[in-house]
Motif scaffolding. Structure first.
Motif, PDB file in Angstrom:
ATOM      1  N   THR A 120       0.821  -1.207   0.000  1.00 38.92           N
ATOM      2  CA  THR A 120       0.000   0.000   0.000  1.00 38.92           C
ATOM      3  C   THR A 120       0.856   1.258   0.000  1.00 38.92           C
ATOM      4  OG1 THR A 120      -1.826  -1.088   1.155  1.00 38.92           O
ATOM      5  CG2 THR A 120      -1.716   1.306   1.343  1.00 38.92           C
ATOM      6  N   PHE A 121       1.909   1.269   0.825  1.00 36.35           N
ATOM      7  CA  PHE A 121       2.756   2.444   0.948  1.00 36.35           C
ATOM      8  C   PHE A 121       3.952   2.425  -0.008  1.00 36.35           C
ATOM      9  CE2 PHE A 121       0.679   2.619   5.181  1.00 36.35           C
ATOM     10  CZ  PHE A 121       0.193   3.921   5.105  1.00 36.35           C
ATOM     11  N   ARG A 122       3.935   1.479  -0.957  1.00 36.61           N
ATOM     12  CA  ARG A 122       4.968   1.416  -1.993  1.00 36.61           C
ATOM     13  C   ARG A 122       6.369   1.259  -1.395  1.00 36.61           C
ATOM     14  NH1 ARG A 122       0.830   4.035  -2.510  1.00 36.61           N
ATOM     15  NH2 ARG A 122       1.598   5.810  -1.324  1.00 36.61           N
ATOM     16  N   LYS A 141       6.173   6.678   6.648  1.00 35.49           N
ATOM     17  CA  LYS A 141       5.416   5.481   6.297  1.00 35.49           C
ATOM     18  C   LYS A 141       5.973   4.248   7.020  1.00 35.49           C
ATOM     19  CE  LYS A 141       4.055   7.338   1.809  1.00 35.49           C
ATOM     20  NZ  LYS A 141       4.253   7.291   0.338  1.00 35.49           N
ATOM     21  N   ASP A 165       2.420  12.493   1.155  1.00 36.65           N
ATOM     22  CA  ASP A 165       1.725  12.971  -0.036  1.00 36.65           C
ATOM     23  C   ASP A 165       0.231  12.640   0.114  1.00 36.65           C
ATOM     24  OD1 ASP A 165       1.345  10.207  -0.811  1.00 36.65           O
ATOM     25  OD2 ASP A 165       3.394  10.225  -1.577  1.00 36.65           O
ATOM     26  N   PRO A 166      -0.631  13.214  -0.740  1.00 34.50           N
ATOM     27  CA  PRO A 166      -2.081  12.980  -0.592  1.00 34.50           C
ATOM     28  C   PRO A 166      -2.464  11.512  -0.596  1.00 34.50           C
ATOM     29  CG  PRO A 166      -1.698  14.833  -2.049  1.00 34.50           C
ATOM     30  CD  PRO A 166      -0.342  14.240  -1.756  1.00 34.50           C
ATOM     31  N   LEU A 167      -1.784  10.695  -1.409  1.00 32.51           N
ATOM     32  CA  LEU A 167      -2.096   9.270  -1.422  1.00 32.51           C
ATOM     33  C   LEU A 167      -1.706   8.619  -0.101  1.00 32.51           C
ATOM     34  CD1 LEU A 167      -3.201   6.902  -3.000  1.00 32.51           C
ATOM     35  CD2 LEU A 167      -0.928   6.575  -4.022  1.00 32.51           C
ATOM     36  N   GLY A 168      -0.562   9.041   0.465  1.00 30.31           N
ATOM     37  CA  GLY A 168      -0.137   8.524   1.762  1.00 30.31           C
ATOM     38  C   GLY A 168      -1.116   8.882   2.862  1.00 30.31           C
ATOM     39  N   HIS A 170      -4.338   9.419   2.450  1.00 28.95           N
ATOM     40  CA  HIS A 170      -5.505   8.563   2.221  1.00 28.95           C
ATOM     41  C   HIS A 170      -5.277   7.162   2.781  1.00 28.95           C
ATOM     42  CE1 HIS A 170      -7.798   5.612  -0.204  1.00 28.95           C
ATOM     43  NE2 HIS A 170      -8.773   6.505  -0.149  1.00 28.95           N
ATOM     44  N   ASP A 171      -4.093   6.610   2.525  1.00 26.83           N
ATOM     45  CA  ASP A 171      -3.788   5.255   2.986  1.00 26.83           C
ATOM     46  C   ASP A 171      -3.713   5.189   4.511  1.00 26.83           C
ATOM     47  OD1 ASP A 171      -3.678   4.390   0.354  1.00 26.83           O
ATOM     48  OD2 ASP A 171      -1.509   4.699   0.192  1.00 26.83           O
ATOM     49  N   THR A 195      -9.258  17.750   7.783  1.00 28.77           N
ATOM     50  CA  THR A 195      -9.176  16.294   7.898  1.00 28.77           C
ATOM     51  C   THR A 195      -9.638  15.832   9.270  1.00 28.77           C
ATOM     52  OG1 THR A 195      -7.325  16.249   6.331  1.00 28.77           O
ATOM     53  CG2 THR A 195      -7.628  14.312   7.738  1.00 28.77           C
TER      54      THR A 195
END
Length: 245
Positions: A120-122, A141, A165-168, A170-171, A195
């Motif tokens: 998920t966190f690459r 992360k 980042d925005p994706l992080g 969200h995750d 948030t």
């Protein structure tokens, strides 16, 4: 209540930073700790995890205090600090294994959960990397994965969105929701008010080291006489109070 704080006063040396705090973080809820810089948010969290010793008052997680049962108390907590703390000589994999050992987790049962978060966190292809190879967001992360692999009763998250980042973001919020649904208590300190308003069940507003207000958004609107106020509006109202005192 997973976390209960009663009449907590403490700080650094002989000078109190937080004074007579009373609030709780219930199981199955996200509690947002809100306040100006210097209001006492990080100091409160440091007292909860045991980095600072209270001058007076009590902190209870479940039915345990740090003095009564240090091991059980600490294992009930998972902590994501504002600034990532990693060992420069350990790889990502070794950090994960160290966390499993510290929480006495079964590695065979825990690795599938960890691998899913790494995907998920690459981070899945970075198990052999050292912290010097990571960006600040990647280090954050790693801290998140180390915390959320546990079955802690209380998750303490101090300014978790810094560097993400925005994706992080969200995750991370998906993990928070998963732990909330499983019945854990989450105490989250953040300046990202939009948030916080979206994800938190209740708020604790700190002002000058004390609790100015607690409750859900409707309760805060009533306390600040802002019937349609957003959390931003309430925060600004508290700021103006501080400026005029």
């Amino acid at each position: 209540m997973s976390l209960v704080i009663n009449h907590l006063t403490g700080g650094y040396g002989a000078m109190p930073v937080i004074k007579n705090l009373d609030f709780s973080a219930p199981d199955g809820e996200v509690t947002a700790l809100i306040g100006l810089n210097g209001a006492g948010k990080s100091t409160t969290i440091k007292h909860i995890i045991g980095l600072l010793k209270p001058m007076s008052g009590a902190i209870t997680i479940g039915d345990k205090t740090l003095a009564d049962d240090p091991d059980a108390y600490r294992q009930a907590i998972a902590y994501v600090p504002e600034t990532p703390v990693l060992y420069p000589e350990l790889t990502l994999k070794e950090h994960l294994e160290l966390t499993m050992m510290a929480y006495q987790l079964d590695q065979d049962q825990t690795w599938p959960k960890v691998n899913a978060m790494l995907e998920t966190f690459r981070l899945a292809n970075k198990l052999d990397w050292f912290p010097d190879n990571f960006s600040k967001g990647m280090k954050q992360k790693v801290m998140i994965v180390c915390a959320f692999m546990t079955d802690a009763k209380l998750f303490l998250i101090d300014e978790p969105f810094t560097g993400l980042d925005p994706l992080g973001v969200h995750d991370l919020l998906a993990l928070v929701e998963e732990k909330r649904a499983a019945g854990a208590a989450i105490l989250m300190s953040t300046h990202i008010l939009n948030t916080a308003e979206e994800v938190a069940d209740q708020f604790v507003l700190l002002k000058d080291g004390g609790v100015r207000a607690t409750g859900d958004l409707t309760s805060l609107q009533r306390q600040f006489n802002l019937p349609a106020g957003r959390l931003d509006d309430i925060y600004l109202a508290m700021t103006k109070e501080a400026a005029h005192e």
